[in-house]
Scaffold this motif. Sequence first.
Motif, mmCIF file in Angstrom:
data_model
loop_
_atom_site.group_PDB
_atom_site.id
_atom_site.type_symbol
_atom_site.label_atom_id
_atom_site.label_comp_id
_atom_site.label_asym_id
_atom_site.label_seq_id
_atom_site.Cartn_x
_atom_site.Cartn_y
_atom_site.Cartn_z
ATOM 1 N N ILE A 103 42.438 -8.464 4.720
ATOM 2 C CA ILE A 103 41.475 -7.369 4.713
ATOM 3 C C ILE A 103 41.937 -6.382 3.645
ATOM 4 C CG2 ILE A 103 40.334 -5.560 6.037
ATOM 5 C CD1 ILE A 103 41.090 -7.115 8.595
ATOM 6 N N ARG A 107 38.292 0.023 5.209
ATOM 7 C CA ARG A 107 37.020 -0.416 5.788
ATOM 8 C C ARG A 107 36.642 0.540 6.906
ATOM 9 N NH1 ARG A 107 35.247 -4.745 2.651
ATOM 10 N NH2 ARG A 107 37.121 -5.639 1.760
ATOM 11 N N ASP A 108 35.399 0.428 7.380
ATOM 12 C CA ASP A 108 35.080 1.203 8.575
ATOM 13 C C ASP A 108 35.618 0.446 9.787
ATOM 14 O OD1 ASP A 108 33.096 -0.631 9.568
ATOM 15 O OD2 ASP A 108 31.574 0.357 8.357
ATOM 16 N N TRP A 109 35.748 1.148 10.902
ATOM 17 C CA TRP A 109 36.409 0.590 12.075
ATOM 18 C C TRP A 109 35.715 -0.689 12.555
ATOM 19 C CZ3 TRP A 109 41.028 0.774 13.852
ATOM 20 C CH2 TRP A 109 41.303 0.331 15.134
ATOM 21 N N ASP A 111 34.136 -2.884 10.865
ATOM 22 C CA ASP A 111 34.478 -3.976 9.948
ATOM 23 C C ASP A 111 35.893 -4.483 10.225
ATOM 24 O OD1 ASP A 111 34.023 -5.804 7.900
ATOM 25 O OD2 ASP A 111 34.568 -4.392 6.309
ATOM 26 N N TYR A 112 36.848 -3.569 10.443
ATOM 27 C CA TYR A 112 38.207 -3.996 10.801
ATOM 28 C C TYR A 112 38.186 -4.832 12.076
ATOM 29 C CZ TYR A 112 40.896 -1.152 7.478
ATOM 30 O OH TYR A 112 41.457 -0.630 6.347
ATOM 31 N N ALA A 114 35.675 -6.577 13.433
ATOM 32 C CA ALA A 114 35.011 -7.868 13.227
ATOM 33 C C ALA A 114 35.879 -8.811 12.402
ATOM 34 C CB ALA A 114 33.658 -7.648 12.541
ATOM 35 N N ARG A 115 36.440 -8.317 11.321
ATOM 36 C CA ARG A 115 37.264 -9.176 10.456
ATOM 37 C C ARG A 115 38.532 -9.635 11.176
ATOM 38 N NH1 ARG A 115 36.811 -8.450 4.379
ATOM 39 N NH2 ARG A 115 34.755 -7.548 4.042
#
Length: 132
Positions: A103, A107-109, A111-112, A114-115
């Motif tokens: 990653i 990123r926004d939370w 996105d963190y 999900a990734r």
Amino acid sequence: MIHPLIDRLTTELGWPHLEDAESLAAFTTAPGTHVVFVPGDPARNLETPDVAVILPELRMAFQNRFDCAVAGNGIEKTVCELAGAYKTPSLIFFRAGQPIGAIPKVRDWADYMARTTHILAAPAPETAAETA
């Protein structure tokens, strides 16, 4: 000089500071999933301190399903090349000594979350012995 928020990861939280290929290999080949934080130059990259704050929170959100370390200047390039992730700061995930995802940047939370969920669900990488 190391940024105080990066320094906190190793001094207060006790995360390893990986300085060479041997310490990187020992950390990433231990059982489990591991994240190596590649900070880059915090003086040039203003996102680095943000990721240094986010990573401990991310680890707690995933109930310590991975452990963390900080890449030293001497091995940042090696870690990035292993994962094919060349932007810093980056969080590079390893299992069985092999990168399983990365990653990059802030990123926004959501996105963190999900990734990280996607990366943690990845199957264990094949080892050389399994493919021979």
